[in-house]
Motif scaffolding. Structure first.
Motif, PDB file in Angstrom:
ATOM      1  N   VAL A 263       0.834  -1.203   0.000  1.00 46.96           N
ATOM      2  CA  VAL A 263       0.000   0.000   0.000  1.00 46.96           C
ATOM      3  C   VAL A 263       0.872   1.257   0.000  1.00 46.96           C
ATOM      4  CG1 VAL A 263      -1.681   1.310   1.357  1.00 46.96           C
ATOM      5  CG2 VAL A 263      -1.960  -1.142   1.059  1.00 46.96           C
ATOM      6  N   PHE A 264       1.968   1.232   0.738  1.00 47.36           N
ATOM      7  CA  PHE A 264       2.885   2.372   0.754  1.00 47.36           C
ATOM      8  C   PHE A 264       3.437   2.649  -0.636  1.00 47.36           C
ATOM      9  CE2 PHE A 264       7.292   3.822   0.799  1.00 47.36           C
ATOM     10  CZ  PHE A 264       7.136   5.057   1.401  1.00 47.36           C
ATOM     11  N   PHE A 265       3.934   1.614  -1.321  1.00 44.13           N
ATOM     12  CA  PHE A 265       4.524   1.814  -2.636  1.00 44.13           C
ATOM     13  C   PHE A 265       3.492   2.225  -3.681  1.00 44.13           C
ATOM     14  CE2 PHE A 265       8.048  -0.716  -0.814  1.00 44.13           C
ATOM     15  CZ  PHE A 265       9.047   0.232  -1.001  1.00 44.13           C
ATOM     16  N   ILE A 266       2.287   1.696  -3.583  1.00 45.05           N
ATOM     17  CA  ILE A 266       1.228   2.139  -4.498  1.00 45.05           C
ATOM     18  C   ILE A 266       0.949   3.623  -4.287  1.00 45.05           C
ATOM     19  CG2 ILE A 266      -1.247   1.966  -4.992  1.00 45.05           C
ATOM     20  CD1 ILE A 266      -0.982  -1.067  -4.491  1.00 45.05           C
TER      21      ILE A 266
ATOM     22  N   ALA B 158       3.454   9.989  -9.814  1.00 44.12           N
ATOM     23  CA  ALA B 158       2.901  10.103 -11.162  1.00 44.12           C
ATOM     24  C   ALA B 158       2.064  11.358 -11.319  1.00 44.12           C
ATOM     25  CB  ALA B 158       2.061   8.862 -11.494  1.00 44.12           C
ATOM     26  N   PHE B 159       1.284  11.718 -10.299  1.00 43.96           N
ATOM     27  CA  PHE B 159       0.431  12.892 -10.384  1.00 43.96           C
ATOM     28  C   PHE B 159       1.183  14.189 -10.169  1.00 43.96           C
ATOM     29  CE2 PHE B 159      -3.041   9.817  -9.620  1.00 43.96           C
ATOM     30  CZ  PHE B 159      -3.821  10.147 -10.728  1.00 43.96           C
ATOM     31  N   ASN B 160       2.380  14.135  -9.601  1.00 43.39           N
ATOM     32  CA  ASN B 160       3.162  15.340  -9.360  1.00 43.39           C
ATOM     33  C   ASN B 160       4.313  15.500 -10.342  1.00 43.39           C
ATOM     34  OD1 ASN B 160       1.687  16.297  -7.175  1.00 43.39           O
ATOM     35  ND2 ASN B 160       2.729  14.912  -5.775  1.00 43.39           N
TER      36      ASN B 160
END
Length: 64
Positions: free
Chosen positions: A49-52, A59-61
């Motif tokens: 969950v951390f890596f996701i 990706a969004f930044n």
């Protein structure tokens, strides 16, 4: 004897905290996702969950 930097001390402390965290979260938990159900160690689930979250934020930044 080599001089130990502040960064190295922080890294060692964080590594010790991580090892304690891993040692306390070895029990398996049941994961349910849509129609699937399986068991895995809690620490693996937290790492996934951390890596996701990390790569999603990255990706969004990209444009910033």
């Amino acid at each position: 004897m080599k001089n130990v930097s502040t960064r190295q001390i922080i890294d060692i402390v964080l590594l010790i905290v991580l090892l304690i965290f891993i040692g306390q979260n070895l029990e398996s938990v049941k994961v349910k996702f849509i129609a699937f159900g399986f068991e895995m160690p809690l620490v693996i689930l937290i790492a996934i969950v951390f890596f996701i979250g990390y790569y999603t934020a990255k990706a969004f930044n990209k444009n910033k």
